[in-house]
Scaffold this motif. Structure first.
Motif, short mmCIF file in Angstrom:
data_model
loop_
_atom_site.label_atom_id
_atom_site.label_comp_id
_atom_site.label_asym_id
_atom_site.label_seq_id
_atom_site.Cartn_x
_atom_site.Cartn_y
_atom_site.Cartn_z
N VAL A 165 0.86 -1.18 0.00
CA VAL A 165 0.00 0.00 0.00
C VAL A 165 0.89 1.22 0.00
O VAL A 165 2.07 1.16 0.36
CB VAL A 165 -0.95 0.02 1.22
CG1 VAL A 165 -1.89 -1.16 1.18
CG2 VAL A 165 -0.16 0.03 2.52
N PHE A 166 0.31 2.35 -0.41
CA PHE A 166 1.09 3.58 -0.56
C PHE A 166 0.37 4.71 0.13
O PHE A 166 -0.85 4.89 -0.04
CB PHE A 166 1.28 3.90 -2.05
CG PHE A 166 1.88 2.76 -2.83
CD1 PHE A 166 3.24 2.65 -2.98
CD2 PHE A 166 1.06 1.79 -3.38
CE1 PHE A 166 3.79 1.58 -3.67
CE2 PHE A 166 1.59 0.72 -4.08
CZ PHE A 166 2.97 0.61 -4.22
N VAL A 167 1.12 5.47 0.91
CA VAL A 167 0.56 6.64 1.59
C VAL A 167 0.97 7.86 0.78
O VAL A 167 2.14 8.28 0.79
CB VAL A 167 1.07 6.75 3.04
CG1 VAL A 167 0.36 7.89 3.76
CG2 VAL A 167 0.86 5.44 3.78
N ASP A 168 0.03 8.41 0.04
CA ASP A 168 0.39 9.49 -0.87
C ASP A 168 0.56 10.80 -0.10
O ASP A 168 0.29 10.87 1.10
CB ASP A 168 -0.64 9.60 -1.99
CG ASP A 168 -2.01 10.03 -1.48
OD1 ASP A 168 -2.10 10.63 -0.39
OD2 ASP A 168 -3.00 9.78 -2.19
N PRO A 169 1.03 11.85 -0.75
CA PRO A 169 1.26 13.12 -0.05
C PRO A 169 0.00 13.74 0.54
O PRO A 169 0.10 14.66 1.36
CB PRO A 169 1.86 14.02 -1.15
CG PRO A 169 2.53 13.06 -2.07
CD PRO A 169 1.62 11.86 -2.10
N ASP A 170 -1.19 13.28 0.13
CA ASP A 170 -2.44 13.75 0.73
C ASP A 170 -2.87 12.87 1.90
O ASP A 170 -4.01 12.97 2.35
CB ASP A 170 -3.56 13.76 -0.32
CG ASP A 170 -3.34 14.86 -1.34
OD1 ASP A 170 -2.70 15.87 -1.00
OD2 ASP A 170 -3.81 14.71 -2.49
#
Length: 838
Positions: A32-37
């Motif tokens: 999973v990826f935690v985006d800049p938002d």
């Protein structure tokens, strides 16, 4: 799309190239990826965002169970006959939250439009042949920019019921490089080599296999992208997202940055970290250093107030390393102040030195320092040796090497004893070097390789391939720690073990450490040797005190094997020379040894610096006691504390000179270093200079011997022995030899009377006696042998041969019943037991 908007893991992903395909692979594709938002997304969702931001209007997905589906209504509408692109719609509003992050804005739980639907819109009832033809047709429509994403590429390519049509579609697409549309394949493999093998082994999709092989050989083309592990920035966002959304408690805010940094230094998926942190939430535990270490989420966490620079400065010694890193920081700061930026320079390093000098620790600090300087994103350390790179089968070595380098990307690859690769250059080690060189160049902006090992062997390793030296930014030598530093390290380790040495114990340990340093050889463990000493001290102390752990460490706790290192009291010269009483004759030798012993004993007693035993020449025929005296020199020097042992290493030409080019110098060097802190006795040394000058390597042995004598003053006593005339030729072989041998000792032939006395002594040692008649006949026998063989008469060696012959004749004279008297009663040799004169 900016780097920040993409997210750090996709910073270098190129979705607009001239390549017909884009291949994604690596450990992160299942993450999973935690985006800049601060939104948590899967790769499928993240790809939609990236492609949409890149200008793709229609984004089509395909998996094994869903050959054709969409994540947004617009892509579905554009896939229908007559579909037209829709105008862009504004993004959704942001939600402001209060907290320690100040004016942080979080995106709403539901993505803003246009965005992928909550559930993918599936086109039902689509068979593989229809899906393949639909994908190809969509990619051919250049008026609508399209991306087709095979999100499960391995399974789709293997089990697709229309593999022939798909192979043809891929071949058509491989030839069409002018369109902006793209076919994207997502493989759950760690390396591009593994991806290529999966496709090649299928033998159905040659166009895709050829594309992958080209990407492996020319990675700069940009058609393949490895999705790696999260870095510090993303993991920090994940922690904050869990804090704000799921109420993760932070134990100590000062510890948070070091904790996240330690997370980033461990190659691990964000999903795994997320689950671990959710367990903390469910258990009611706070995120702090103690909890993280107790649960073994990481092995170490650097205190928040200790920067890598501070830890480097706190390490004893290491002046060359510190100097290099300070220069590097100054250069980077200057380059950043310049208006024009240069291309990324290589930062690979070469570390040379013995074990235990801090090479691995410094490599770890370099990762952190380079990360803080902006040269590396994560700065983690991957440790490896040659066995981690080399495989046993054709084709596997390059794959294994690339897999290891992939793990080290954005950090430091520490390759210890790297020269082992060139040692097997004819095997698969050469393949590993080739793969390593390519990645050191192609990934120089994302990778720092540190090659480490012993100085001599690392020089040979660099010579194995010219490309290695060109890629090294700096050669850094790690010298052995001096005795003061070693003692500081040892005392620190004793403190860690809660041992308190007394004043007498500390003084004893200082002498032990000084002695260990004095006799250290290549391979000396330095800090590792101090760790072993500390462990041994703890064991003996624990055995003495039992449970009374408040008792201090005493001198008696020093293990026996370390008691040879402290200097011993200087014995009286008369005691040292007592062995001379057993020597027969050799008046000049006795005078020489007496003078040498008295002089060395005086200097040693006064503590004069530079007290060392001179190298010596023993000139004389065989059997005159040269080897015996060399052994006596070893015992005297050891008793005086000038040599660590009394051992004498006895060698001849065959032990030093090789038969082929390149063998002699290493062989001589190995022999000499095995004799450090001992006596090296070279018998018939003149034979080193007796070659024909073309196919003989004796001169190389002499040159190497001289160099080692110069480089090891005070730690080596060389005694070269041989006939006087021939030894002059040995000294003439190198102009520096004469000045290196400070003493010359002549051994004359034994007179007959001395030979008879030696015979008496040797006979007495075996419980025999000589009658007067036997002594007279033995003297006559010696005179006859000397006259018959004046140039190679054996002297004392002849005595041993005569004694064996006399014993044989005695046994024959006594008859089959042999000796029937008491075993301890001496037997007398008669005159007839001496062999007749020939």
């Amino acid at each position: 799309m900016t780097t920040l908007a993409r997210g750090e893991r996709f910073r270098d992903l190129r979705l607009s190239t001239d390549e017909p395909f884009t291949v994604l692979y690596g450990p992160g594709v299942d993450d999973v990826f935690v985006d800049p938002d601060y939104r948590v997304r899967t790769l499928e969702e993240t790809l939609w965002e990236l492609l949409h931001a890149e200008g793709y209007q229609r984004i089509v997905y395909s998996s094994l169970s869903r050959p054709l589906y969409f994540r947004d209504p617009e892509s579905r509408r554009l896939s229908r006959p007559g579909g037209e692109p829709a105008p862009a719609r504004p993004a959704g509003a942001m939600r402001r939250l209060r907290g320690p992050l100040g004016a942080l804005r979080l995106a709403p739980d539901a993505p803003p439009a246009p965005a992928p639907a909550a559930a993918p819109a599936r086109v039902t009832g689509v068979a593989d042949p229809f899906a393949v033809m639909t994908h190809l047709g969509q990619l051919r429509q250049r008026e609508v920019r399209t991306a087709v994403v095979y999100i499960q590429a391995e399974e789709t390519l293997v089990h697709n019921e229309a593999s022939r049509q798909l192979a043809g579609a891929l071949a058509d697409r491989a030839q069409d490089r002018l369109g902006r549309n793209r076919w994207i394949f997502v493989f759950r493999r760690s390396t591009l080599e593994e991806v290529e093998r999966v496709v090649a082994d299928r033998r159905v999709y040659p166009a895709l296999a050829a594309f992958l092989r080209t990407e492996i050989d020319q990675p700069a083309r940009g058609g393949a992208f490895r999705v790696g592990y999260p870095d510090e920035s993303e993991l920090d966002r994940m922690v904050q997202q869990l804090r704000l959304r799921e109420h993760l408690r932070i134990g100590d805010w000062r510890e948070l940055a070091p904790l996240v940094r330690s997370f980033a230094s461990t190659p691990r998926r964000a999903s795994a970290w997320r689950e671990d942190l959710r367990l903390l939430i469910s258990d009611g535990a706070a995120l702090d250093r103690r909890t993280v270490l107790e649960r073994r989420l990481v092995t170490t966490v650097t205190p928040h107030d200790e920067s890598p620079w501070a830890r480097l400065e706190a390490m004893p010694g290491l002046t060359p390393v510190k100097r290099h890193l300070h220069r590097l920081r100054n250069r980077i700061e200057a380059e950043r102040a310049l208006p024009a930026r240069r291309d990324a320079a290589t930062q690979h390093l070469l570390f040379t030195g013995n074990p235990g000098t801090g090479k691995t620790t410094v490599a770890r600090l370099i990762g952190e320092i380079y990360r803080d300087l902006g040269l590396l994103r994560r700065g983690h350390l991957i440790e490896a040796d040659a066995s981690d790179l080399v495989a046993g089968y054709v084709g596997q070595t390059a794959e294994r090497t690339n897999a290891l380098i992939d793990r080290a990307l954005d950090g430091v690859l520490f390759l210890d004893e790297a020269y082992a690769l060139s040692d097997q250059r004819d095997g698969f080690g050469g393949q590993a070097i080739t793969a390593l060189l390519a990645r050191m160049e192609n990934d120089r902006h994302r990778l720092v390789v540190v090659l480490a090992g012993y100085p001599d062997k690392m020089r040979e390793f660099l010579a194995a391939d010219p490309g290695l030296d060109r890629r090294i930014r700096a050669h850094i030598e790690f010298p052995d720690y001096d005795p003061e530093t070693l003692l500081t390290i040892l005392l620190g380790m004793l403190t860690e073990r809660q041992l308190t040495p007394t004043k007498e114990t500390r003084e004893l340990l200082e002498r032990v450490v000084t002695g260990m340093h004095r006799v250290a050889r290549e391979g000396f463990g330095n800090a590792g040797a101090m760790r072993l000493l500390a462990d041994d001290l703890f064991d003996t102390w624990a055995g003495r005190v039992q449970r009374q752990v408040h008792l201090p460490l005493l001198p008696a706790d020093l293990p026996e094997r370390y008691r040879s290192y402290p200097p011993k009291p200087v014995p009286a010269a008369a005691d040292l020379l007592a062995e001379l009483d057993h020597l027969v004759g050799l008046r000049e030798v006795r005078e020489f040894l007496t003078g040498l012993t008295e002089r060395l004993a005086l200097r040693q007693a006064r503590g004069l610096p530079g007290t060392a035993v001179p190298h010596m020449l023993f000139l004389g025929p065989p059997g005159t006691g040269k080897t015996t005296v060399a052994r006596l020199v070893g015992r005297i020097c050891h008793a005086l504390g000038l040599l660590h042992t009394d051992e004498v290493v006895e060698v001849t030409r065959a032990d030093l000179v090789g038969q082929y080019v390149g063998q002699t110098a290493p062989r001589t060097r190995e022999v000499v270093r095995s004799a450090l802190d001992k006596v090296l006795f070279i018998d018939e040394a003149y034979s080193l200079a007796s070659g024909d000058g073309r196919n003989d390597f004796g001169e190389e042995a002499v040159d190497t011997l001289l160099r080692e004598m110069m480089e090891n003053p005070g730690r080596l006593v060389v005694i070269a022995a041989g006939y006087p005339r021939e030894m002059q030729r040995f000294l003439d072989a190198n102009s520096g030899l004469r000045s290196r041998f400070g003493e010359t000792l002549h051994f004359a032939h034994y007179p007959t009377a001395d030979l008879v006395q030696i015979l008496r002594n040797q006979a007495a040692a075996q419980r025999y006696r000589l009658s007067d008649d036997a002594a007279r006949r033995a003297a006559a026998w010696f005179d006859a042998q000397r006259a018959a063989r004046p140039h190679d008469f054996g002297n004392a060696r002849a005595v041993g041969g005569l004694l064996q012959t006399m014993e044989t004749r005695l046994a024959r004279r006594l008859g089959p019943d042999g000796w029937d008297g008491p075993a301890e009663e001496p037997i007398t040799f008669a005159g007839e037991d001496v062999p007749p004169l020939s």
